[in-house]
Design a protein around this motif. Structure first.
Motif, PDB file in Angstrom:
ATOM      1  N   GLU A  41      69.203 -48.414 -10.518  1.00  0.00           N
ATOM      2  CA  GLU A  41      67.242 -48.487 -11.655  1.00  0.00           C
ATOM      3  C   GLU A  41      67.640 -49.562 -12.193  1.00  0.00           C
ATOM      4  OE1 GLU A  41      65.315 -45.252 -11.420  1.00  0.00           O
ATOM      5  OE2 GLU A  41      64.371 -45.914  -9.301  1.00  0.00           O
ATOM      6  N   PHE A  42      66.553 -49.900 -13.074  1.00  0.00           N
ATOM      7  CA  PHE A  42      66.347 -51.506 -14.204  1.00  0.00           C
ATOM      8  C   PHE A  42      65.996 -50.253 -15.354  1.00  0.00           C
ATOM      9  CE2 PHE A  42      63.823 -52.755 -17.363  1.00  0.00           C
ATOM     10  CZ  PHE A  42      64.477 -54.778 -18.290  1.00  0.00           C
ATOM     11  N   PRO A  43      67.633 -50.331 -16.192  1.00  0.00           N
ATOM     12  CA  PRO A  43      67.625 -49.588 -17.440  1.00  0.00           C
ATOM     13  C   PRO A  43      66.398 -49.611 -18.279  1.00  0.00           C
ATOM     14  CG  PRO A  43      68.626 -51.611 -17.971  1.00  0.00           C
ATOM     15  CD  PRO A  43      68.410 -51.080 -16.627  1.00  0.00           C
ATOM     16  N   PRO A  58      62.969 -56.890 -15.540  1.00  0.00           N
ATOM     17  CA  PRO A  58      63.671 -56.446 -14.314  1.00  0.00           C
ATOM     18  C   PRO A  58      64.195 -56.761 -13.466  1.00  0.00           C
ATOM     19  CG  PRO A  58      61.531 -55.693 -16.244  1.00  0.00           C
ATOM     20  CD  PRO A  58      61.823 -56.228 -16.296  1.00  0.00           C
ATOM     21  N   GLN A  59      62.939 -58.556 -12.492  1.00  0.00           N
ATOM     22  CA  GLN A  59      63.321 -58.650 -12.254  1.00  0.00           C
ATOM     23  C   GLN A  59      64.528 -59.646 -11.497  1.00  0.00           C
ATOM     24  OE1 GLN A  59      59.945 -61.974 -10.885  1.00  0.00           O
ATOM     25  NE2 GLN A  59      61.767 -62.824  -8.966  1.00  0.00           N
ATOM     26  N   LEU A  64      70.334 -59.941  -9.739  1.00  0.00           N
ATOM     27  CA  LEU A  64      71.432 -59.108 -10.167  1.00  0.00           C
ATOM     28  C   LEU A  64      72.365 -58.076  -9.417  1.00  0.00           C
ATOM     29  CD1 LEU A  64      71.542 -59.883 -13.773  1.00  0.00           C
ATOM     30  CD2 LEU A  64      72.611 -62.126 -12.109  1.00  0.00           C
ATOM     31  N   ALA A  65      71.507 -57.528  -9.142  1.00  0.00           N
ATOM     32  CA  ALA A  65      71.642 -55.641  -8.724  1.00  0.00           C
ATOM     33  C   ALA A  65      72.096 -56.909  -7.104  1.00  0.00           C
ATOM     34  CB  ALA A  65      71.496 -54.692  -8.875  1.00  0.00           C
ATOM     35  N   SER A  94      68.446 -46.884  -6.004  1.00  0.00           N
ATOM     36  CA  SER A  94      67.919 -45.241  -6.599  1.00  0.00           C
ATOM     37  C   SER A  94      68.632 -45.114  -8.102  1.00  0.00           C
ATOM     38  CB  SER A  94      68.747 -44.286  -5.972  1.00  0.00           C
ATOM     39  OG  SER A  94      68.253 -42.471  -5.990  1.00  0.00           O
ATOM     40  N   SER A  95      67.885 -43.866  -8.533  1.00  0.00           N
ATOM     41  CA  SER A  95      68.924 -43.116 -10.129  1.00  0.00           C
ATOM     42  C   SER A  95      69.615 -42.074  -9.632  1.00  0.00           C
ATOM     43  CB  SER A  95      67.218 -42.733 -10.570  1.00  0.00           C
ATOM     44  OG  SER A  95      66.923 -42.272 -10.410  1.00  0.00           O
TER      45      SER A  95
END
Length: 150
Positions: A41-43, A58-59, A64-65, A94-95
């Motif tokens: 998830e976005f840090p 975040p986008q 990139l992910a 997911s975290s």
């Protein structure tokens, strides 16, 4: 015996070796493989004095992910298809890596999770924990843990 294996992968060297072992196992047993990658998830940035600022939106982070997941999973799929093994892939943001792995195994109807152990020991294992250990603890289906001989 086992007909559908979930193979979590993060693209690490150990994960690639585990993928190759899972493909061999699937060839020998006639099993199908589902390769699975958990995207972070976005840090969440901590604000205040001395906080580090991440210039990634975040986008951008999500894109990139997604690219990284596609690259990792495409390599897995290509290797399995070349070996004549039926396969598919999926990824999820997911975290909770272990939670996502266990949920994915149930969603795809896997009867075995075939995953790597990164072999942390001692204090680093205690502090960092082990996603493999957490999967072993929370999974209701068998988990095969591949460890590279040292």
């Amino acid at each position: 015996m086992f007909k559908h294996l979930l193979v979590p992968t993060d693209g690490s060297t150990m994960s690639i070796e585990t993928r190759d072992r899972a493909i061999t196992f699937a060839q020998e047993t006639g099993a199908k493989l589902t390769f699975f990658h958990v995207k972070p998830e976005f840090p969440i940035a901590l604000y205040g004095e001395g906080a580090l600022v991440d210039p990634t939106t975040p986008q951008q982070f999500s894109e990139l992910a997604d690219q990284q997941a596609k690259s990792i999973l495409d390599a897995c799929m290509d290797k399995a298809k070349t070996a004549g093994v039926a396969c598919d892939s999926r990824s999820q943001t997911s975290s909770s890596v272990h939670g996502a792995i266990v949920a994915a195994a149930n969603e795809v109807g896997a009867d075995l999770i075939f995953m790597a152990s990164h072999g942390r020991r001692g204090l680093s294992s205690l502090l960092l924990g082990s996603e493999t250990h957490k999967v072993l603890t929370h999974s209701t289906i068998p988990v095969l843990v591949f460890r590279q001989p040292q």
